[in-house]
Design a protein around this motif. Sequence first.
Motif, mmCIF file in Angstrom:
data_model
loop_
_atom_site.group_PDB
_atom_site.id
_atom_site.type_symbol
_atom_site.label_atom_id
_atom_site.label_comp_id
_atom_site.label_asym_id
_atom_site.label_seq_id
_atom_site.Cartn_x
_atom_site.Cartn_y
_atom_site.Cartn_z
ATOM 1 N N PHE A 231 162.630 118.972 35.037
ATOM 2 C CA PHE A 231 162.412 118.119 36.213
ATOM 3 C C PHE A 231 161.160 117.270 36.054
ATOM 4 O O PHE A 231 161.145 116.070 36.367
ATOM 5 N N ALA A 232 160.074 117.874 35.551
ATOM 6 C CA ALA A 232 158.790 117.181 35.460
ATOM 7 C C ALA A 232 158.833 116.005 34.493
ATOM 8 O O ALA A 232 158.186 114.978 34.722
ATOM 9 N N THR A 233 159.597 116.138 33.390
ATOM 10 C CA THR A 233 159.643 115.050 32.408
ATOM 11 C C THR A 233 160.447 113.852 32.899
ATOM 12 O O THR A 233 160.277 112.733 32.402
ATOM 13 N N GLU A 234 161.329 114.082 33.871
ATOM 14 C CA GLU A 234 162.201 112.994 34.333
ATOM 15 C C GLU A 234 161.745 112.375 35.645
ATOM 16 O O GLU A 234 162.140 111.244 35.975
ATOM 17 N N TRP A 235 160.903 113.085 36.395
ATOM 18 C CA TRP A 235 160.448 112.554 37.683
ATOM 19 C C TRP A 235 159.708 111.216 37.556
ATOM 20 O O TRP A 235 159.894 110.340 38.417
ATOM 21 N N PRO A 236 158.879 110.976 36.512
ATOM 22 C CA PRO A 236 158.162 109.692 36.447
ATOM 23 C C PRO A 236 159.063 108.465 36.461
ATOM 24 O O PRO A 236 158.611 107.356 36.771
ATOM 25 N N TRP A 237 160.329 108.645 36.123
ATOM 26 C CA TRP A 237 161.256 107.510 36.157
ATOM 27 C C TRP A 237 161.544 107.040 37.570
ATOM 28 O O TRP A 237 161.819 105.847 37.788
ATOM 29 N N LEU A 238 161.482 107.925 38.541
ATOM 30 C CA LEU A 238 161.895 107.572 39.903
ATOM 31 C C LEU A 238 161.123 106.381 40.473
ATOM 32 O O LEU A 238 161.743 105.420 40.951
ATOM 33 N N PRO A 239 159.781 106.402 40.491
ATOM 34 C CA PRO A 239 159.075 105.246 41.041
ATOM 35 C C PRO A 239 159.291 103.975 40.237
ATOM 36 O O PRO A 239 159.284 102.863 40.798
ATOM 37 N N VAL A 240 159.510 104.107 38.929
ATOM 38 C CA VAL A 240 159.793 102.938 38.099
ATOM 39 C C VAL A 240 161.129 102.324 38.493
ATOM 40 O O VAL A 240 161.242 101.105 38.732
ATOM 41 N N ALA A 241 162.166 103.149 38.585
ATOM 42 C CA ALA A 241 163.496 102.658 38.946
ATOM 43 C C ALA A 241 163.510 102.096 40.358
ATOM 44 O O ALA A 241 164.169 101.075 40.626
ATOM 45 N N ALA A 242 162.793 102.740 41.268
ATOM 46 C CA ALA A 242 162.743 102.260 42.653
ATOM 47 C C ALA A 242 162.092 100.887 42.722
ATOM 48 O O ALA A 242 162.575 99.977 43.423
ATOM 49 N N ASP A 243 160.997 100.718 41.997
ATOM 50 C CA ASP A 243 160.295 99.428 42.007
ATOM 51 C C ASP A 243 161.142 98.328 41.383
ATOM 52 O O ASP A 243 161.220 97.207 41.913
#
Length: 281
Positions: A231-243
């Motif tokens: 989970f921790a390695t993939e969470w940083p993608w969320l704010p990038v994809a949202a932006d």
Amino acid sequence: MAVQLGDVIAALDARYDPALAESWDAVGLVCGDPDEPVRRVLFAVDPTATVVDEVIETGADLLVTHHPLLLSAVHGVPADDPKGRLVHRLIRAGAGLFVAHTNADRAPEHGVNDALAAVLGLTDVVPLEPAVADPRAGLGRVGQLPSPMSLREFAELAAAALPATVGGVRVAGDPGRTVHRVAVCGGSGGSLLPAAAAADADVFLTSDLKHHPVAEALESVGPAVCDVAHFATEWPWLPVAADVLHRDLSGGVETVVSRRRTDPWTWHAGPAEASAGRPAG
């Protein structure tokens, strides 16, 4: 202001090409009407009950997750089935579900692995296993730290940069080893250990590593290893994809990132840090 779901899907597919997904994967629209309006999109790693709660509480019209809800073939989604129940809850709330999984892993510039490399401060980043059709895309990433540091310092950097989880950062290697070149792979990246070694990485950070490959890696000339929660390695993608989605649709939808931890591990027993070399007793 609202955008049709079909237009949101087109924007997501443009960034996370379905053709990049593994043949076994299940990406794209799971439920939802492409002709319905979308005003708010919630991004999360996993389509779990607590995340669906958040969809309903925030009034989101679309849930975008990295992990699929229905990865294996199914013949029905009855409401008395755990996964079927989530589909029913989303439909009753008027919300759709969209998945970007291994296509988001491989995607160039704004994918899972570039986001992981960025949050660790890596520069001159390139794919660890480039895609044939597009050398900017592919699995994993390898790049440079701004300045060398010890393996212990890198592990502390990773622990601070990634979401806190019960497992923290497990490390295999000499704590004093100098680290400059770093390989990463979001999610289960054990198969890329040889590629990390071939790329002359000083350390390889990924998830779900098994005992024997790590033990063998330590017996050969190659990178040290950091194992962190999937989970921790993939969470940083969320704010990038949202932006990116917000900008690609010219602000036509509001994008929100879920802060709910969906790492399945919830607690552990034993000392916080085991002593290296101490017998298992």
